[in-house]
Design a protein around this motif. Structure first.
Motif, mmCIF file in Angstrom:
data_model
loop_
_atom_site.group_PDB
_atom_site.id
_atom_site.type_symbol
_atom_site.label_atom_id
_atom_site.label_comp_id
_atom_site.label_asym_id
_atom_site.label_seq_id
_atom_site.Cartn_x
_atom_site.Cartn_y
_atom_site.Cartn_z
ATOM 1 N N GLY A 305 -26.404 -25.740 32.598
ATOM 2 C CA GLY A 305 -26.495 -25.564 34.036
ATOM 3 C C GLY A 305 -25.247 -25.152 34.406
ATOM 4 O O GLY A 305 -25.096 -25.070 35.769
ATOM 5 N N LYS A 306 -24.362 -24.651 34.030
ATOM 6 C CA LYS A 306 -23.167 -24.053 34.290
ATOM 7 C C LYS A 306 -23.240 -22.530 34.921
ATOM 8 O O LYS A 306 -24.123 -22.000 34.243
ATOM 9 C CB LYS A 306 -21.991 -24.158 33.195
ATOM 10 N N GLU A 307 -22.508 -22.184 35.596
ATOM 11 C CA GLU A 307 -22.440 -20.782 36.164
ATOM 12 C C GLU A 307 -22.167 -19.817 34.933
ATOM 13 O O GLU A 307 -21.299 -20.083 34.444
ATOM 14 C CB GLU A 307 -21.394 -20.671 37.397
ATOM 15 N N GLY A 308 -22.952 -18.787 35.021
ATOM 16 C CA GLY A 308 -22.793 -17.901 33.909
ATOM 17 C C GLY A 308 -23.659 -18.161 32.694
ATOM 18 O O GLY A 308 -23.998 -17.153 31.847
ATOM 19 N N ASP A 309 -24.473 -19.420 32.699
ATOM 20 C CA ASP A 309 -25.139 -19.660 31.607
ATOM 21 C C ASP A 309 -26.474 -18.687 31.598
ATOM 22 O O ASP A 309 -26.952 -18.557 32.584
ATOM 23 C CB ASP A 309 -25.841 -21.188 31.544
ATOM 24 N N THR A 310 -27.035 -18.238 30.640
ATOM 25 C CA THR A 310 -28.062 -17.368 30.722
ATOM 26 C C THR A 310 -29.334 -18.053 29.818
ATOM 27 O O THR A 310 -28.878 -18.752 28.807
ATOM 28 C CB THR A 310 -27.812 -15.892 29.974
ATOM 29 N N PHE A 311 -30.521 -17.711 30.009
ATOM 30 C CA PHE A 311 -31.623 -18.169 29.510
ATOM 31 C C PHE A 311 -32.916 -17.020 29.630
ATOM 32 O O PHE A 311 -32.946 -16.477 30.633
ATOM 33 C CB PHE A 311 -32.028 -19.586 29.703
ATOM 34 N N THR A 312 -33.924 -17.072 28.953
ATOM 35 C CA THR A 312 -35.067 -16.343 28.860
ATOM 36 C C THR A 312 -36.142 -17.168 29.573
ATOM 37 O O THR A 312 -36.489 -18.145 28.783
ATOM 38 C CB THR A 312 -35.128 -15.462 27.744
ATOM 39 N N ALA A 313 -36.914 -16.479 30.478
ATOM 40 C CA ALA A 313 -38.090 -17.159 30.978
ATOM 41 C C ALA A 313 -39.371 -16.486 30.516
ATOM 42 O O ALA A 313 -40.010 -15.902 31.506
ATOM 43 C CB ALA A 313 -37.816 -17.258 32.451
ATOM 44 N N GLY A 314 -39.570 -16.484 29.263
ATOM 45 C CA GLY A 314 -40.746 -15.814 28.887
ATOM 46 C C GLY A 314 -40.767 -14.168 29.220
ATOM 47 O O GLY A 314 -39.913 -13.574 29.220
ATOM 48 N N GLU A 315 -41.904 -13.920 29.854
ATOM 49 C CA GLU A 315 -42.190 -12.586 30.354
ATOM 50 C C GLU A 315 -41.463 -12.173 31.584
ATOM 51 O O GLU A 315 -41.308 -11.110 31.955
ATOM 52 C CB GLU A 315 -43.581 -12.160 30.442
ATOM 53 N N LEU A 316 -41.093 -13.274 32.245
ATOM 54 C CA LEU A 316 -40.012 -12.989 33.315
ATOM 55 C C LEU A 316 -38.924 -12.376 33.125
ATOM 56 O O LEU A 316 -38.152 -11.838 34.000
ATOM 57 C CB LEU A 316 -39.933 -14.220 34.246
ATOM 58 N N GLY A 317 -38.222 -12.566 31.893
ATOM 59 C CA GLY A 317 -37.204 -11.860 31.365
ATOM 60 C C GLY A 317 -36.041 -12.967 31.381
ATOM 61 O O GLY A 317 -36.099 -14.121 31.506
ATOM 62 N N GLU A 318 -34.728 -12.368 31.426
ATOM 63 C CA GLU A 318 -33.403 -13.275 31.182
ATOM 64 C C GLU A 318 -32.851 -13.640 32.880
ATOM 65 O O GLU A 318 -32.978 -12.698 33.731
ATOM 66 C CB GLU A 318 -32.385 -12.298 30.490
ATOM 67 N N TYR A 319 -32.574 -14.758 32.982
ATOM 68 C CA TYR A 319 -31.874 -15.257 34.180
ATOM 69 C C TYR A 319 -30.527 -15.718 33.942
ATOM 70 O O TYR A 319 -30.227 -16.360 32.746
ATOM 71 C CB TYR A 319 -32.702 -16.259 34.867
ATOM 72 N N THR A 320 -29.531 -15.656 34.952
ATOM 73 C CA THR A 320 -28.300 -16.205 34.858
ATOM 74 C C THR A 320 -27.986 -17.520 35.806
ATOM 75 O O THR A 320 -28.476 -16.971 37.104
ATOM 76 C CB THR A 320 -27.306 -15.036 35.104
ATOM 77 N N VAL A 321 -27.465 -18.484 35.445
ATOM 78 C CA VAL A 321 -27.195 -19.449 36.647
ATOM 79 C C VAL A 321 -26.044 -19.176 37.333
ATOM 80 O O VAL A 321 -25.008 -18.455 36.752
ATOM 81 C CB VAL A 321 -26.736 -20.597 35.613
ATOM 82 N N GLY A 322 -26.238 -19.014 38.657
ATOM 83 C CA GLY A 322 -25.182 -18.933 39.609
ATOM 84 C C GLY A 322 -24.344 -19.999 40.093
ATOM 85 O O GLY A 322 -24.287 -21.218 39.437
ATOM 86 N N ALA A 323 -23.663 -19.835 41.096
ATOM 87 C CA ALA A 323 -22.800 -20.719 41.378
ATOM 88 C C ALA A 323 -23.819 -22.130 42.105
ATOM 89 O O ALA A 323 -24.904 -22.050 42.415
ATOM 90 C CB ALA A 323 -22.100 -20.369 42.940
ATOM 91 N N ASN A 324 -23.064 -23.495 41.908
ATOM 92 C CA ASN A 324 -23.894 -24.528 42.370
ATOM 93 C C ASN A 324 -25.274 -24.736 41.560
ATOM 94 O O ASN A 324 -25.898 -25.316 42.040
ATOM 95 C CB ASN A 324 -24.018 -24.622 43.852
ATOM 96 N N GLY A 325 -25.093 -24.128 40.233
ATOM 97 C CA GLY A 325 -26.459 -24.343 39.460
ATOM 98 C C GLY A 325 -27.577 -24.008 39.952
ATOM 99 O O GLY A 325 -28.677 -24.362 39.773
ATOM 100 N N GLU A 326 -27.497 -22.825 40.821
ATOM 101 C CA GLU A 326 -28.729 -22.411 41.254
ATOM 102 C C GLU A 326 -29.062 -20.749 40.401
ATOM 103 O O GLU A 326 -28.340 -20.094 39.872
ATOM 104 C CB GLU A 326 -28.296 -21.672 42.940
ATOM 105 N N VAL A 327 -30.668 -20.751 40.191
ATOM 106 C CA VAL A 327 -31.053 -19.765 39.620
ATOM 107 C C VAL A 327 -32.199 -18.987 40.628
ATOM 108 O O VAL A 327 -32.876 -19.776 41.447
ATOM 109 C CB VAL A 327 -31.926 -20.109 38.305
ATOM 110 N N LEU A 328 -31.827 -17.656 40.905
ATOM 111 C CA LEU A 328 -32.789 -17.169 41.947
ATOM 112 C C LEU A 328 -33.895 -16.286 41.199
ATOM 113 O O LEU A 328 -33.600 -15.353 40.507
ATOM 114 C CB LEU A 328 -31.914 -16.197 43.025
ATOM 115 N N LEU A 329 -35.268 -16.606 41.877
ATOM 116 C CA LEU A 329 -36.290 -15.925 41.407
ATOM 117 C C LEU A 329 -36.441 -14.650 41.949
ATOM 118 O O LEU A 329 -36.505 -13.367 41.377
ATOM 119 C CB LEU A 329 -37.521 -16.684 41.646
#
Length: 345
Positions: A305-329
């Protein structure tokens, strides 16, 4: 029509439609849990979704996305929650999920602080906490899955109402609960955005508590209290549908503009009969999908949950955790008579 999505794919992946939401929510279901794992790989994946309230079409759709994602990962999905959205109503469900050693709780908070103690206890017991749609204070969760940038949501709604009322006149806001963090953030930004529209005056903000009848009654009261009202913004799917239902059979139809956040299926008839010209939303099913994959990545120890962490959300693709633990759809999209037939959720 103004489109606010980043790349035209925000409202894709509509195979997970509202029909799936209706059939998929309301009880826990178990997939092949031996392929899911908790942190360290030795615990089955068990994710609990806790919306603001049950029976809300928006959360039916988002939780359907979560259910499909959790089951795709071989885990167990549960949806629990109160019938009415109120600050303390979610606490007992958090406590129960924590006692049952849920891998993660995915919650849309009715209040940024009221659930804080219960969430802290759940985290202390090893349960990961993901907020979506409406955040808590950051210290109470691991990640926040934000449906769109607050600035983008606010601007879309103000620009929309300005266009519909000729950029002048009185408007009001019909919100959800007075404590909802997302609603309050959007309203504050809408008030700031109104400085760019000096001939529009915000005369009232009222709260329907995400209840259909209360929102319906509040709409009626707004029109009685402010006879010169030119427009209403309702940044909540329950509120905009209830307001549209009132306007559709009143003398104010066609005279008072209505916009805000709604789902195509609930607003289709009001677009077609001219009660509403344009409204906005992101794909709530995708929001639930993203929240579920984020929760699973946390539970499995793939991210912290740290800024810069990346993960894959299935067919939605890859997302990166931003500041303050926020992920933007993504950003919202406008729905009008010209395009609403293209969407089914």
């Amino acid at each position: 029509m103004r489109t606010f999505s980043k790349n035209g794919t925000l409202l894709g992946a509509l195979g997970l439609t509202f029909a799936l939401a209706v059939t998929g929510c309301g009880k826990a279901e178990t997939g092949e849990s031996d392929s899911g794992s908790g942190e360290g790989g030795d615990q089955p994946l068990n994710i609990v979704f806790l919306p603001k309230n049950l029976g809300n079409p928006y959360f039916d759709a988002s939780d359907a996305g979560g259910k499909a994602a959790v089951e795709a990962l071989g885990g167990t999905f549960s949806e629990v929650g109160p019938q009415t959205a109120s600050p303390d109503a979610q606490v007992q469900y958090i406590n129960t999920a924590a006692q049952q050693k849920a891998s993660a709780i995915v919650i849309s908070a009715n209040d940024p602080k009221a659930v804080g103690s219960a969430l802290t206890q759940a985290r202390d017991g090893g349960t990961k906490i993901v907020t979506f749609d409406s955040d808590t204070e950051p210290q109470y969760r691991d990640l926040f899955i934000n449906q769109a940038s607050p600035e983008g949501i606010a601007k879309a709604q103000i620009d929309g109402i300005a266009e519909q009322i000729g950029d002048e006149g009185e408007i009001a806001i019909l919100s959800a609960s007075a404590n909802a963090t997302n609603q309050n953030a959007w309203i504050a930004l809408m008030e700031t955005e109104l400085k760019n529209h000096p001939n529009i005056k915000l005369v009232d903000t009222v709260y329907g508590n995400d209840d259909d009848q209360t929102s319906f009654d509040k709409t009626a009261a707004l029109l009685q209290t402010h006879p010169d009202l030119k427009g209403i913004i309702s940044p909540t799917t329950v509120g905009i549908a209830a307001a549209a239902r009132y306007l559709s059979t009143s003398k104010a139809k066609g005279e008072v503009a209505l916009t805000g956040l709604g789902t195509p299926n609930q607003m289709r008839s009001f677009i077609e009969d001219g009660t509403v010209t344009e409204f906005y939303l992101w794909n709530p099913t995708d929001l639930g999908t993203l929240a579920a994959y984020a929760a699973a990545a946390l539970a499995k120890g793939e991210i912290e949950g740290k800024e810069g962490d990346t993960f894959t959300a299935g067919e939605l693709g890859e997302y990166t955790v931003g500041a303050n633990g926020e992920v933007l759809l993504g950003e919202p999209t406008g729905f009008t008579k010209e395009n609403i037939g293209d969407f089914d959720f």
